[in-house]
Design an enzyme around this catalytic site. Structure first.
Site, PDB file in Angstrom:
ATOM      1  N   LYS A   6      -7.632   6.403   4.213  1.00  0.00           N
ATOM      2  CA  LYS A   6      -6.291   5.906   4.560  1.00  0.00           C
ATOM      3  C   LYS A   6      -5.662   6.797   5.625  1.00  0.00           C
ATOM      4  O   LYS A   6      -5.047   6.313   6.577  1.00  0.00           O
ATOM      5  CB  LYS A   6      -5.412   5.856   3.298  1.00  0.00           C
ATOM      6  CG  LYS A   6      -5.817   4.743   2.350  1.00  0.00           C
ATOM      7  CD  LYS A   6      -5.246   4.894   0.940  1.00  0.00           C
ATOM      8  CE  LYS A   6      -5.869   3.836   0.029  1.00  0.00           C
ATOM      9  NZ  LYS A   6      -5.525   4.004  -1.383  1.00  0.00           N
TER      10      LYS A   6
ATOM     11  N   GLN B 146      -1.655   6.997  -5.489  1.00  0.00           N
ATOM     12  CA  GLN B 146      -3.085   6.715  -5.666  1.00  0.00           C
ATOM     13  C   GLN B 146      -3.424   6.670  -7.153  1.00  0.00           C
ATOM     14  O   GLN B 146      -3.089   7.581  -7.905  1.00  0.00           O
ATOM     15  CB  GLN B 146      -3.917   7.784  -4.938  1.00  0.00           C
ATOM     16  CG  GLN B 146      -5.400   7.525  -4.931  1.00  0.00           C
ATOM     17  CD  GLN B 146      -5.806   6.295  -4.118  1.00  0.00           C
ATOM     18  OE1 GLN B 146      -5.153   5.924  -3.142  1.00  0.00           O
ATOM     19  NE2 GLN B 146      -6.870   5.645  -4.534  1.00  0.00           N
TER      20      GLN B 146
ATOM     21  N   ASP C 225       1.751  -1.203  -1.676  1.00  0.00           N
ATOM     22  CA  ASP C 225       0.655  -1.666  -2.538  1.00  0.00           C
ATOM     23  C   ASP C 225       0.961  -3.037  -3.153  1.00  0.00           C
ATOM     24  O   ASP C 225       0.064  -3.687  -3.696  1.00  0.00           O
ATOM     25  CB  ASP C 225       0.467  -0.678  -3.701  1.00  0.00           C
ATOM     26  CG  ASP C 225      -0.767   0.197  -3.534  1.00  0.00           C
ATOM     27  OD1 ASP C 225      -1.734  -0.254  -2.912  1.00  0.00           O
ATOM     28  OD2 ASP C 225      -0.740   1.335  -4.044  1.00  0.00           O
TER      29      ASP C 225
HETATM   30  N1  GUN Z   1      -6.949   3.185  -6.407  1.00  0.00           N
HETATM   31  C1  GUN Z   1      -7.969   2.342  -6.100  1.00  0.00           C
HETATM   32  N2  GUN Z   1      -7.517   1.315  -5.351  1.00  0.00           N
HETATM   33  C2  GUN Z   1      -6.194   1.505  -5.196  1.00  0.00           C
HETATM   34  C3  GUN Z   1      -5.172   0.768  -4.512  1.00  0.00           C
HETATM   35  O1  GUN Z   1      -5.381  -0.273  -3.896  1.00  0.00           O
HETATM   36  N3  GUN Z   1      -3.924   1.301  -4.581  1.00  0.00           N
HETATM   37  C4  GUN Z   1      -3.651   2.439  -5.264  1.00  0.00           C
HETATM   38  N4  GUN Z   1      -2.382   2.876  -5.279  1.00  0.00           N
HETATM   39  N5  GUN Z   1      -4.561   3.138  -5.903  1.00  0.00           N
HETATM   40  C5  GUN Z   1      -5.831   2.672  -5.865  1.00  0.00           C
END
Ligand code: GUN
Length: 282
Positions: free
Chosen positions: A52, A96, A119
């Protein structure tokens, strides 16, 4: 033989478009910025967050990481989210997942301002999606819809079957497809006659988390097969939920793993951060 959907190339094209969008915003003194909170030292999360950060860097989105130790308490986490909610320089906040026990991730997601919820996990965004209002949609479903649109695969009036009912993929994807006039069936571990239901799908989406779960006998000739699964096989290789080699022979389109839906998810996160920055300035 199916057309193999190149999610990697598509995501790259989208990142280039987003880079131009950020330049335009910068000219209007808008600087999109993503804040990522990570609690503990989950190895997979570290890789995801790095991806990211790299994507932000490439596109010109500012990125700030908040690393909290695994013994962090709920009050500290909620206080940090509150601070980030109130910081004008931050457009989007991503917590996360997973976070260590006994922390309550739902309580933390709910604390993130729905206006910065890139998200799409906040109940306000989930509700807005359900009634078809403008909102943040979680990134994997958004990536799937983008793939279908970019490959000119019609959704309107089609039978779409989703295997998996998670809050991150199955449920929001069913809403997205319904908003686009597909007829939706969501299957799960208690579903009876799974094979028969899947065989009726024009668009079949696998989000189960089990390798080779979708076999050729479950797929209609000419179906579009989208594989959201991420699994490791016995050799430690990354594989999806679909028996790719055999299903490929029957499908009209199919996404590979890796290189299908995965890269699109990060591109859609970037899209949401830019969208958040734009909406906050309007
Ligand atoms: N952990 C694995 N995939 C994701 C996601 O799409 N968003 C978040 N916040 N955590 C994750």
């Amino acid at each position: 033989m199916a057309t193999i959907i190149d999610g990697k190339a598509l995501a790259k094209k989208i990142r280039l478009e987003l880079k131009e969008k950020v330049k335009d915003l910068n000219n209007k003194n808008i600087y999109p910025k993503l804040a990522v909170i990570m609690v503990g030292d989950d190895k997979a999360s570290q890789v995801y967050v790095k991806n990211k950060s790299k994507a932000c860097n490439e596109i010109g989105i500012d990125f700030e990481e908040f690393l909290l130790p695994s013994n962090t308490n709920m009050e500290t986490l909620l206080n940090l989210i509150e601070v980030l909610n109130n910081r004008e320089d931050i457009s989007g906040i991503l917590l996360q997942s997973p976070i260590p026990e006994p922390l309550n991730i739902r309580e933390a997601f709910n604390k993130i301002s729905y206006k910065k919820d890139v998200d799409g996990f906040h109940p306000i965004n989930v509700g807005k999606l359900a009634i078809g209002e403008e909102c943040f949609v979680s990134c994997t479903p958004l990536g799937v819809i983008k793939i279908l649109d970019e490959y000119n695969i019609p959704i309107d009036g089609k039978n779409a079957v989703i295997i998996g009912r998670s809050n991150i993929v199955g449920k929001p994807l069913s809403q997205c497809l319904l908003n686009r006039n597909a007829t939706i069936t969501v299957c799960h571990s208690k579903t009876k006659n799974l094979e028969m239901i899947c065989k009726n799908a024009d668009i079949l989406i696998a989000a189960v988390g089990r390798q080779k779960f979708v076999t050729e006998n479950m797929v209609k000739d000419g179906a579009v097969v989208i594989d959201v699964g991420i699994n490791r096989n016995e050799q430690g290789k990354l594989v999806g939920d679909v028996d790719f080699e055999n299903v490929e022979k029957k499908a009209s389109y199919i996404t590979p793993v890796p290189g299908g839906v995965g890269p699109m998810t990060v591109a859609m996160l970037m899209n949401n951060v830019i969208e958040a920055a734009t909406r906050q300035k309007n």
